[in-house]
Design an enzyme around this catalytic site. Structure first.
Site, PDB file in Angstrom:
ATOM      1  N   ARG A 182       0.817  -1.224   0.000  1.00  0.00           N
ATOM      2  CA  ARG A 182       0.000   0.000   0.000  1.00  0.00           C
ATOM      3  C   ARG A 182       0.849   1.273   0.000  1.00  0.00           C
ATOM      4  O   ARG A 182       0.558   2.255   0.669  1.00  0.00           O
ATOM      5  CB  ARG A 182      -0.955   0.019   1.204  1.00  0.00           C
ATOM      6  CG  ARG A 182      -1.938  -1.105   1.216  1.00  0.00           C
ATOM      7  CD  ARG A 182      -2.949  -1.049   0.072  1.00  0.00           C
ATOM      8  NE  ARG A 182      -3.679  -2.309   0.007  1.00  0.00           N
ATOM      9  CZ  ARG A 182      -3.373  -3.313  -0.816  1.00  0.00           C
ATOM     10  NH1 ARG A 182      -2.379  -3.203  -1.687  1.00  0.00           N
ATOM     11  NH2 ARG A 182      -4.056  -4.420  -0.808  1.00  0.00           N
ATOM     12  N   CYS A 239     -10.052   0.178   4.686  1.00  0.00           N
ATOM     13  CA  CYS A 239      -9.310  -0.509   5.758  1.00  0.00           C
ATOM     14  C   CYS A 239      -8.413   0.516   6.454  1.00  0.00           C
ATOM     15  O   CYS A 239      -7.642   1.220   5.792  1.00  0.00           O
ATOM     16  CB  CYS A 239      -8.466  -1.637   5.185  1.00  0.00           C
ATOM     17  SG  CYS A 239      -9.486  -3.057   4.785  1.00  0.00           S
ATOM     18  N   GLU A 310      -3.024   2.429   7.494  1.00  0.00           N
ATOM     19  CA  GLU A 310      -2.914   2.483   6.029  1.00  0.00           C
ATOM     20  C   GLU A 310      -3.437   3.846   5.561  1.00  0.00           C
ATOM     21  O   GLU A 310      -2.975   4.416   4.581  1.00  0.00           O
ATOM     22  CB  GLU A 310      -3.784   1.353   5.445  1.00  0.00           C
ATOM     23  CG  GLU A 310      -3.844   1.330   3.932  1.00  0.00           C
ATOM     24  CD  GLU A 310      -4.670   0.155   3.419  1.00  0.00           C
ATOM     25  OE1 GLU A 310      -4.589  -0.952   4.013  1.00  0.00           O
ATOM     26  OE2 GLU A 310      -5.411   0.345   2.443  1.00  0.00           O
TER      27      GLU A 310
HETATM   28  C1  FAD Z   1     -15.050   2.024   1.108  1.00  0.00           C
HETATM   29  C2  FAD Z   1     -13.573   2.009   0.778  1.00  0.00           C
HETATM   30  C3  FAD Z   1     -12.981   0.839   0.326  1.00  0.00           C
HETATM   31  C4  FAD Z   1     -11.620   0.788   0.028  1.00  0.00           C
HETATM   32  N1  FAD Z   1     -11.070  -0.390  -0.410  1.00  0.00           N
HETATM   33  C5  FAD Z   1      -9.766  -0.427  -0.737  1.00  0.00           C
HETATM   34  C6  FAD Z   1      -9.165  -1.641  -1.222  1.00  0.00           C
HETATM   35  O1  FAD Z   1      -9.806  -2.677  -1.372  1.00  0.00           O
HETATM   36  N2  FAD Z   1      -7.829  -1.619  -1.521  1.00  0.00           N
HETATM   37  C7  FAD Z   1      -7.081  -0.494  -1.380  1.00  0.00           C
HETATM   38  O2  FAD Z   1      -5.883  -0.536  -1.685  1.00  0.00           O
HETATM   39  N3  FAD Z   1      -7.609   0.652  -0.916  1.00  0.00           N
HETATM   40  C8  FAD Z   1      -8.924   0.722  -0.614  1.00  0.00           C
HETATM   41  N4  FAD Z   1      -9.463   1.892  -0.138  1.00  0.00           N
HETATM   42  C9  FAD Z   1      -8.593   3.068   0.074  1.00  0.00           C
HETATM   43  C10 FAD Z   1      -8.553   4.024  -1.140  1.00  0.00           C
HETATM   44  O3  FAD Z   1      -9.701   3.879  -1.921  1.00  0.00           O
HETATM   45  C11 FAD Z   1      -7.317   3.817  -2.004  1.00  0.00           C
HETATM   46  O4  FAD Z   1      -6.143   4.007  -1.269  1.00  0.00           O
HETATM   47  C12 FAD Z   1      -7.331   4.781  -3.222  1.00  0.00           C
HETATM   48  O5  FAD Z   1      -6.401   4.305  -4.146  1.00  0.00           O
HETATM   49  C13 FAD Z   1      -7.011   6.225  -2.857  1.00  0.00           C
HETATM   50  O6  FAD Z   1      -7.296   7.033  -3.967  1.00  0.00           O
HETATM   51  P1  FAD Z   1      -7.722   8.560  -3.818  1.00  0.00           P
HETATM   52  O7  FAD Z   1      -7.752   9.160  -5.184  1.00  0.00           O
HETATM   53  O8  FAD Z   1      -8.960   8.693  -3.046  1.00  0.00           O
HETATM   54  O9  FAD Z   1      -6.491   9.113  -2.994  1.00  0.00           O
HETATM   55  P2  FAD Z   1      -6.534  10.178  -1.797  1.00  0.00           P
HETATM   56  O10 FAD Z   1      -7.207   9.557  -0.632  1.00  0.00           O
HETATM   57  O11 FAD Z   1      -7.049  11.469  -2.289  1.00  0.00           O
HETATM   58  O12 FAD Z   1      -4.973  10.316  -1.486  1.00  0.00           O
HETATM   59  C14 FAD Z   1      -4.249   9.231  -0.938  1.00  0.00           C
HETATM   60  C15 FAD Z   1      -2.756   9.629  -0.893  1.00  0.00           C
HETATM   61  O13 FAD Z   1      -2.250   9.735  -2.218  1.00  0.00           O
HETATM   62  C16 FAD Z   1      -1.720  11.061  -2.449  1.00  0.00           C
HETATM   63  N5  FAD Z   1      -2.070  11.368  -3.853  1.00  0.00           N
HETATM   64  C17 FAD Z   1      -3.280  11.241  -4.438  1.00  0.00           C
HETATM   65  N6  FAD Z   1      -3.187  11.527  -5.748  1.00  0.00           N
HETATM   66  C18 FAD Z   1      -1.893  11.860  -5.981  1.00  0.00           C
HETATM   67  C19 FAD Z   1      -1.150  12.249  -7.155  1.00  0.00           C
HETATM   68  N7  FAD Z   1      -1.719  12.350  -8.358  1.00  0.00           N
HETATM   69  N8  FAD Z   1       0.165  12.506  -7.019  1.00  0.00           N
HETATM   70  C20 FAD Z   1       0.784  12.407  -5.811  1.00  0.00           C
HETATM   71  N9  FAD Z   1       0.142  12.042  -4.669  1.00  0.00           N
HETATM   72  C21 FAD Z   1      -1.172  11.765  -4.767  1.00  0.00           C
HETATM   73  C22 FAD Z   1      -2.418  11.947  -1.427  1.00  0.00           C
HETATM   74  O14 FAD Z   1      -1.652  13.085  -1.122  1.00  0.00           O
HETATM   75  C23 FAD Z   1      -2.517  10.993  -0.243  1.00  0.00           C
HETATM   76  O15 FAD Z   1      -1.281  10.919   0.451  1.00  0.00           O
HETATM   77  C24 FAD Z   1     -10.834   1.956   0.183  1.00  0.00           C
HETATM   78  C25 FAD Z   1     -11.428   3.148   0.637  1.00  0.00           C
HETATM   79  C26 FAD Z   1     -12.784   3.180   0.918  1.00  0.00           C
HETATM   80  C27 FAD Z   1     -13.429   4.464   1.387  1.00  0.00           C
END
Ligand code: FAD
Length: 318
Positions: A182, A239, A310
């Protein structure tokens, strides 16, 4: 404390209604939690983004780039500096023709991971189904090395394009990327290992030809499984803790420690999936971090295992 008058003016003049001052981050996180950020900026083009990054560097303004905020817990005191959201300026997905046998899909950082999965299925390309149901953007997915039991970004990512804090664009091949659980480490390229300042612009995913009907059926099954296992009716960040490297999962350890249903304020350890902390009733970030610490201490005392979040916890300590 908010931004200096001069900085405010520049942002207002350059971004108009695409910048909001003292914007509550609770509006931009899946947790529905988080105090105000000084300036929330939504660039509408890559030029907007590059201009903003160069300006922020010159003005020594700190910034955080976010996707959909699905993996973020923002503290109650909010964030000083800028939050930059990419979903409006970088959202194209296309198939690249490299003139050899490999099939590469290029997806910009602000596109949704689910749109990429759908594009792959409809193109009859296998490799993305591990991400079915994972919310958020392609950029967030790359940075978090998002995944499930069926695989992770690491398994399909061929290269990425990044924007460095000085405004330079760089292509990083797979061999230059250090994937962890992750997490994607850009320490080799980011100045001082500061990933928060290095922006992922797009990812190139190497996929294999397959049967679209089979992929669609597999995706439906995975989505059903996810819906049954996860508390999707509540705000959360997925998670909360990383799974330990071996043995029981974080969810199993939390459940065995008797913590399902444990509450602090409006935050609760989900009774459906113990590794989800859910926001049931206007939880504050302080509620969530207090509950997080109770979970960590209890699991440590019971099993001698240290759980690490995470979820990315960002913002000013009160
Ligand atoms: C209901 C639910 C279920 C989930 N299930 C999973 C799962 O099964 N597996 C899993 O791995 N995760 C899961 N997640 C967590 C999450 O969805 C993932 O980590 C997702 O990939 C985050 O994407 P985001 O665009 O929302 O990132 P954000 O939450 O907006 O950012 C996450 C991090 O990435 C950085 N970031 C974002 N975009 C960029 C960019 N373009 N350049 C540099 N840094 C950046 C941000 O600064 C931050 O540190 C879940 C979350 C929820 C709410």
């Amino acid at each position: 404390m908010s931004l200096e008058h001069e900085a405010n003016n520049w942002l207002r003049h350059r971004f108009g209604r695409n910048v909001k001052f003292d914007e509550p981050m609770s509006k931009h996180t899946y947790f529905r939690i988080g105090g105000p950020v000084d300036a929330f900026v939504v660039p509408q083009s890559q030029k907007d983004l590059i201009d903003l990054i160069i300006w922020a560097g010159q003005m020594q303004q700190p910034y955080i780039v976010i996707g959909d905020g699905t993996n973020l817990l923002v503290r109650d005191a909010g964030i000083r500096g800028l939050v930059i959201m990419l979903t409006k300026c970088l959202n194209k997905i296309s198939r690249l023709n490299r003139g050899d046998d490999t099939t590469i899909i290029s997806a910009m950082a602000g596109a949704r991971l689910q749109a990429l999965c759908k594009f792959a299925i409809e193109s009859g390309l296998e490799g993305m189904n591990f991400a079915i149901g994972i919310p958020g953007t392609v950029g967030g997915g790359i940075v978090m090395n998002a995944g499930s039991a069926a695989g992770s970004v690491e398994g399909v990512l061929d290269s990425i394009e990044v924007l460095l804090s000085g405004g330079e664009r760089l292509t990083l091949e797979r061999s230059q990327l250090v994937f962890k659980y992750r997490n994607l480490s850009l320490k080799k390229v980011a100045p001082n290992g500061d990933l928060e300042k290095t922006i992922v612009l797009e990812g190139h995913f190497q996929l294999r030809p397959s049967d679209a009907r089979y992929l669609k059926k597999e995706a439906r099954e995975m989505l059903n499984k996810r819906r049954t296992a996860q508390p999707s009716n509540y705000a959360s960040a997925g998670c909360f803790f990383k799974n330990p490297a071996s043995g029981k999962t974080a969810g199993e350890l939390i459940e065995l420690a008797g913590l399902k249903g444990k509450r602090v304020g409006g935050a609760e350890v989900s009774a459906k999936h113990a590794n989800f902390i859910i926001n049931t009733d206007n939880a504050s970030a302080a509620d969530v971090t207090a509950l997080m610490e109770i979970v960590q201490e209890t699991v440590s005392q019971t099993f001698n295992i240290e759980l690490t979040p995470e979820v990315k916890i960002v913002g000013t300590q009160a």
